[in-house]
Design a protein around this motif. Sequence first.
Motif, PDB file in Angstrom:
ATOM      1  N   LEU A  99       0.824  -1.212   0.000  1.00 51.56           N
ATOM      2  CA  LEU A  99       0.000   0.000   0.000  1.00 51.56           C
ATOM      3  C   LEU A  99       0.860   1.264   0.000  1.00 51.56           C
ATOM      4  O   LEU A  99       0.569   2.224  -0.720  1.00 51.56           O
ATOM      5  CB  LEU A  99      -0.943  -0.006   1.203  1.00 51.56           C
ATOM      6  N   GLY A 100       1.927   1.270   0.811  1.00 54.49           N
ATOM      7  CA  GLY A 100       2.809   2.434   0.849  1.00 54.49           C
ATOM      8  C   GLY A 100       3.503   2.689  -0.478  1.00 54.49           C
ATOM      9  O   GLY A 100       3.552   3.826  -0.961  1.00 54.49           O
ATOM     10  N   SER A 101       4.017   1.645  -1.079  1.00 54.83           N
ATOM     11  CA  SER A 101       4.691   1.824  -2.369  1.00 54.83           C
ATOM     12  C   SER A 101       3.688   2.162  -3.466  1.00 54.83           C
ATOM     13  O   SER A 101       4.026   2.902  -4.400  1.00 54.83           O
ATOM     14  CB  SER A 101       5.504   0.587  -2.734  1.00 54.83           C
ATOM     15  N   LEU A 104       3.036   5.927  -3.139  1.00 55.42           N
ATOM     16  CA  LEU A 104       4.220   6.675  -3.563  1.00 55.42           C
ATOM     17  C   LEU A 104       4.404   6.633  -5.080  1.00 55.42           C
ATOM     18  O   LEU A 104       4.621   7.671  -5.719  1.00 55.42           O
ATOM     19  CB  LEU A 104       5.457   6.111  -2.866  1.00 55.42           C
ATOM     20  N   LEU A 105       4.296   5.447  -5.677  1.00 55.93           N
ATOM     21  CA  LEU A 105       4.465   5.337  -7.130  1.00 55.93           C
ATOM     22  C   LEU A 105       3.320   5.986  -7.903  1.00 55.93           C
ATOM     23  O   LEU A 105       3.538   6.535  -8.985  1.00 55.93           O
ATOM     24  CB  LEU A 105       4.598   3.873  -7.535  1.00 55.93           C
ATOM     25  N   THR A 106       2.115   5.937  -7.361  1.00 63.39           N
ATOM     26  CA  THR A 106       0.992   6.593  -8.023  1.00 63.39           C
ATOM     27  C   THR A 106       1.189   8.101  -8.044  1.00 63.39           C
ATOM     28  O   THR A 106       0.994   8.752  -9.077  1.00 63.39           O
ATOM     29  CB  THR A 106      -0.332   6.227  -7.332  1.00 63.39           C
ATOM     30  N   LEU A 107       1.577   8.672  -6.923  1.00 64.58           N
ATOM     31  CA  LEU A 107       1.836  10.112  -6.878  1.00 64.58           C
ATOM     32  C   LEU A 107       2.994  10.499  -7.794  1.00 64.58           C
ATOM     33  O   LEU A 107       2.922  11.506  -8.507  1.00 64.58           O
ATOM     34  CB  LEU A 107       2.124  10.557  -5.448  1.00 64.58           C
ATOM     35  N   ALA A 108       4.054   9.706  -7.783  1.00 63.20           N
ATOM     36  CA  ALA A 108       5.198   9.997  -8.648  1.00 63.20           C
ATOM     37  C   ALA A 108       4.837   9.871 -10.123  1.00 63.20           C
ATOM     38  O   ALA A 108       5.461  10.505 -10.974  1.00 63.20           O
ATOM     39  CB  ALA A 108       6.355   9.063  -8.321  1.00 63.20           C
ATOM     40  N   SER A 109       3.819   9.094 -10.443  1.00 62.27           N
ATOM     41  CA  SER A 109       3.412   8.921 -11.839  1.00 62.27           C
ATOM     42  C   SER A 109       2.432   9.985 -12.294  1.00 62.27           C
ATOM     43  O   SER A 109       2.463  10.393 -13.458  1.00 62.27           O
ATOM     44  CB  SER A 109       2.775   7.544 -12.027  1.00 62.27           C
ATOM     45  N   ILE A 110       1.547  10.448 -11.403  1.00 63.06           N
ATOM     46  CA  ILE A 110       0.516  11.383 -11.856  1.00 63.06           C
ATOM     47  C   ILE A 110       0.924  12.849 -11.751  1.00 63.06           C
ATOM     48  O   ILE A 110       0.370  13.674 -12.463  1.00 63.06           O
ATOM     49  CB  ILE A 110      -0.831  11.163 -11.137  1.00 63.06           C
ATOM     50  N   ILE A 111       1.885  13.163 -10.913  1.00 61.67           N
ATOM     51  CA  ILE A 111       2.297  14.570 -10.805  1.00 61.67           C
ATOM     52  C   ILE A 111       2.822  15.100 -12.139  1.00 61.67           C
ATOM     53  O   ILE A 111       2.407  16.174 -12.585  1.00 61.67           O
ATOM     54  CB  ILE A 111       3.298  14.763  -9.648  1.00 61.67           C
ATOM     55  N   PRO A 112       3.727  14.388 -12.846  1.00 62.76           N
ATOM     56  CA  PRO A 112       4.139  14.897 -14.166  1.00 62.76           C
ATOM     57  C   PRO A 112       2.981  14.969 -15.167  1.00 62.76           C
ATOM     58  O   PRO A 112       2.947  15.864 -16.003  1.00 62.76           O
ATOM     59  CB  PRO A 112       5.193  13.900 -14.632  1.00 62.76           C
ATOM     60  N   LEU A 113       2.023  14.037 -15.079  1.00 65.02           N
ATOM     61  CA  LEU A 113       0.889  14.063 -15.996  1.00 65.02           C
ATOM     62  C   LEU A 113       0.028  15.304 -15.778  1.00 65.02           C
ATOM     63  O   LEU A 113      -0.472  15.904 -16.732  1.00 65.02           O
ATOM     64  CB  LEU A 113       0.042  12.801 -15.841  1.00 65.02           C
TER      65      LEU A 113
END
Length: 160
Positions: A99-101, A104-113
């Motif tokens: 859940l933690g990863s 983190l990976l979802t936020l890191a993926s959608i911020i540039p989008l």
Amino acid sequence: MILGSPVTSLSQSRNGLNQFVPSSYLPRLHRNTRLRVKCMSEPKSSTDFFDLFSFSGPAPERINGRLAMIGFVAAIGVELANGGDLSAQLSSGGLLWFLGSSVLLTLASIIPLFQGVTAESKSGGFMSADAEIWNGRFAMLGLVALAFTEYVKGGGLFQV
């Protein structure tokens, strides 16, 4: 070319010899007035939440693929190190790590989008956006195959 000459072009015959062709034998090329040329520059990607997360949007498959790649490698690595199967890994604290990863990976993926940056604009060479999509798809299939194999086998993949 000599002015006033009926010979207007040089063509190659079947035997490979160059020969002159009179202009009366050449077909006339008509201009197609319906043909339009448009600039094919990369369109600006939408930063709307519903466009990004739509069924064919850039976020769902890319995020799920990244999570599957991390999950597959982690599951195989922990199983090789400890010998525990996937269900044992999840029940012994792996669910919180997942859940933690995931967050983190979802936020890191959608911020540039949301900033309008596409994965295709940042990819090149061996590590392309298409390769990431295909690797994510294979990792998704790998996780499902790992879980199914361990279920049918009744234990870890590497247990005898």
